[in-house]
Design a protein around this motif. Structure first.
Motif, short mmCIF file in Angstrom:
data_model
loop_
_atom_site.label_atom_id
_atom_site.label_comp_id
_atom_site.label_asym_id
_atom_site.label_seq_id
_atom_site.Cartn_x
_atom_site.Cartn_y
_atom_site.Cartn_z
N SER A 425 -21.34 130.47 69.34
CA SER A 425 -21.70 131.69 68.63
C SER A 425 -22.31 131.31 67.29
CB SER A 425 -20.46 132.57 68.42
OG SER A 425 -20.78 133.62 67.52
N ARG A 427 -22.14 132.79 64.63
CA ARG A 427 -21.25 133.11 63.52
C ARG A 427 -20.30 131.96 63.23
NH1 ARG A 427 -18.98 138.57 66.00
NH2 ARG A 427 -19.11 137.23 67.83
N ASP A 439 -27.13 129.65 72.09
CA ASP A 439 -26.52 130.51 71.08
C ASP A 439 -26.29 131.88 71.69
OD1 ASP A 439 -26.59 128.51 69.22
OD2 ASP A 439 -28.50 129.13 68.36
N TYR A 441 -25.20 135.86 71.43
CA TYR A 441 -25.11 137.01 70.53
C TYR A 441 -24.56 138.19 71.32
CZ TYR A 441 -28.54 134.30 67.84
OH TYR A 441 -29.20 133.32 67.16
#
Length: 532
Positions: A425, A427, A439, A441
């Motif tokens: 992630s 984040r 990645d 989302y």
């Protein structure tokens, strides 16, 4: 007093000796088999250096030692003598064309013409070179026994090439003795599944080390493929040694039936040739009987026990028939019934991975076979469940231990099984793998993924393709990749967008397949990823 391997070789080939020391030769062979690793290469280099000695007695001693090593040290040593480097060094003292009035010694099976008679002068008008004759004899022997009969004949082709080259240049090869070829030919003894597996492991380890030593790009690609097989990544090319043992058992049964038929066709007054096919078949059957009895004591599989008992019964009947013929009793009959089970029914059929349906339960198995490579690299390789994530770059990089961070604010545990893909992630801290970073989302009902392709090697990755599959409850949409070629020494230079709609809000589950070409060789890796 303990001697190192080079010192033992120097001792066996001392210029002060004129007869071979068989005890030292056997000790050298045992040392090579015990040490493995680089020992076969060290021994081959030391021996070929002495073969090129200016003293003919030392060269002949080295050739006798070489012959003993080839016949007793197996595939790891065969791999060394089949290299271009060794073969070129072996014939380094050969002239471009055979000397005028040259002909090889008429070496036959007669005891007066054995190779170890250094002072033997052929009664003929042609010039003779005993060292050259011996080398030509060995090359022809290897050509027959290793490039035509060996299980690993595909790795021995340089021997065939050298034989053809010398023949083209006009060199004449001596006639071979049947006994010397038989000593080098593959043994017909029955081997258990464990023995077959151990033999295969030693051969693969020797070949892997040689490929890494050469270091050419094509060798490293082949070594990478071999490492995948040895470590369990490549399941398609794994050998089922239990099935292989059943095939070997069927071969013994066929030999026994053939022998019985030959014996049954003999008439009164016929004698068994002590060196013929009948005797060879009888020895092969008799040598397998003690092994079958030992296996029956340890085997627990009912089907295997039936096969072993069947083979045991057939061999015993054939042995009794053989003894009767020896005692001039030609009218006996024994039951050797039992239908041969077709090997084709037992062949392993590789199943392609399904990239459509993921509703079946996904199981992930990590097989840690890296300890098998510890003898090669000198130290033990430690592997954890998340360190097997870089199968495409095992030769050029160290294996790093990575763990997936928990998602925030809602904790989520993720697991990756032997994956070259990193899923993370944005984040949290990103996890970079050697090929692709994904990645993730979005929430549980909708995911957006960005794939970033990297290439840490020195050659481009062409025709790069990422195939993903999700359960039927999810919808997957993949946009075209920005480029199907990933340049060398690049990081995230090629990208691809992926969208997953998850109306049922099930845990994210993916099945992937990564394919690309490098050095003209197709590479492939498959695996699964799921959230728990």
């Amino acid at each position: 007093m303990l001697y190192s391997l080079p010192a033992l070789i120097e001792r066996a080939c001392s210029p002060s000796r004129f007869d071979p020391n068989l005890a030292v030769n056997i000790e050298i062979c045992e040392t090579i088999n015990k040490k493995q690793g680089s020992a076969p290469r060290i021994a081959a280099q030391a021996i070929v250096r002495l073969i090129n000695s200016t003293r003919s007695n030392q060269a002949m001693l080295a050739l006798t030692l070489l012959d003993n090593c080839v016949k007793n040290c197996g595939y790891p040593f065969h791999l060394q003598i089949a290299s271009k480097e060794f073969l070129n060094a072996l014939v380094r003292r050969f002239p471009e064309r055979p000397p005028a009035r040259y002909a090889p010694n008429p070496v036959q099976s007669a005891p007066e013409n054995q190779w170890n008679h250094f002072d033997y002068v052929p009664p003929q008008q042609f010039l003779a070179n005993p060292v050259m004759d011996r080398i030509l004899y060995l090359i022809k022997e290897w050509k027959v026994a290793l490039t035509e009969l060996s299980r690993y004949k595909q790795d021995m082709q340089h021997i065939r090439d050298m034989y053809k080259l010398l023949k083209f240049k006009g060199y004449q090869f001596p006639e071979l003795r049947d006994s010397s070829v038989a000593a080098l030919a593959p043994t017909e003894a029955l081997k258990s599944a464990l023995e077959l597996e151990e033999e295969d492991r030693i051969a693969k380890a020797a070949k892997l080390q040689e490929l890494i030593r050469r270091g050419r790009p094509q060798d490293l690609v082949e070594a990478n493929k071999l490492m995948k097989i040895m470590t369990g990544y490549d399941q398609k090319h794994q050998t089922n040694f239990k099935e292989k043992f059943v095939e070997e058992l069927h071969k013994i049964q066929n030999k026994a039936r053939l022998l019985y038929e030959m014996l049954d066709n003999m008439k009164k007054g016929d004698k068994i040739d002590s060196e013929g096919t009948t005797e060879e078949l009888k020895n092969a059957c008799e040598s397998s009987l003690p092994k079958i009895k030992n296996m029956l004591k340890e085997e627990q599989d009912i089907e295997k026990i039936e096969l072993l008992n069947e083979a045991k019964s057939i061999i015993k009947g054939v042995t009794l028939k053989y003894q009767d013929i020896k005692n001039n009793n030609y009218n006996t009959d024994y039951d050797i019934s039992g239908k041969f089970k077709s090997e084709s029914n037992n062949q392993f059929i590789s199943q392609p991975i399904s990239l459509i349906d993921l509703d079946d339960e996904i199981s992930s198995t990590n097989q840690h076979a890296m300890d098998e490579l510890s003898d090669i690299f000198g130290n033990k390789v430690s592997v954890t469940s998340s360190s097997l994530d870089d199968p495409f770059d095992l030769l050029s990089q160290s294996i790093n231990t990575n763990t997936l961070p928990a998602a925030s604010p809602t904790p989520s545990k993720s697991s990756v099984s032997s994956s070259p893909i990193a899923i993370s992630s944005p984040r949290n801290e990103s996890i970079i793998k050697s090929i692709i970073r994904l990645d993730v989302y979005g929430s549980n009902s909708s995911y957006k993924l960005e794939a970033h392709y990297s290439n840490k090697s020195t050659a481009p990755m062409d025709n790069m393709t990422l195939l993903l599959a999700v359960p039927k409850s999810m919808n997957l949409k993949m946009s075209p990749v920005s480029s199907d070629s990933v340049p060398p020494k690049s990081n995230s230079t090629v990208t691809q967008s992926i969208a997953i709609h998850n109306p049922s809000q099930d845990p994210l589950r993916l099945r992937y397949k990564v394919t690309y070409e490098q050095f003209g060789v197709e590479m492939e890796q498959t695996g699964v990823y799921h959230e728990k």
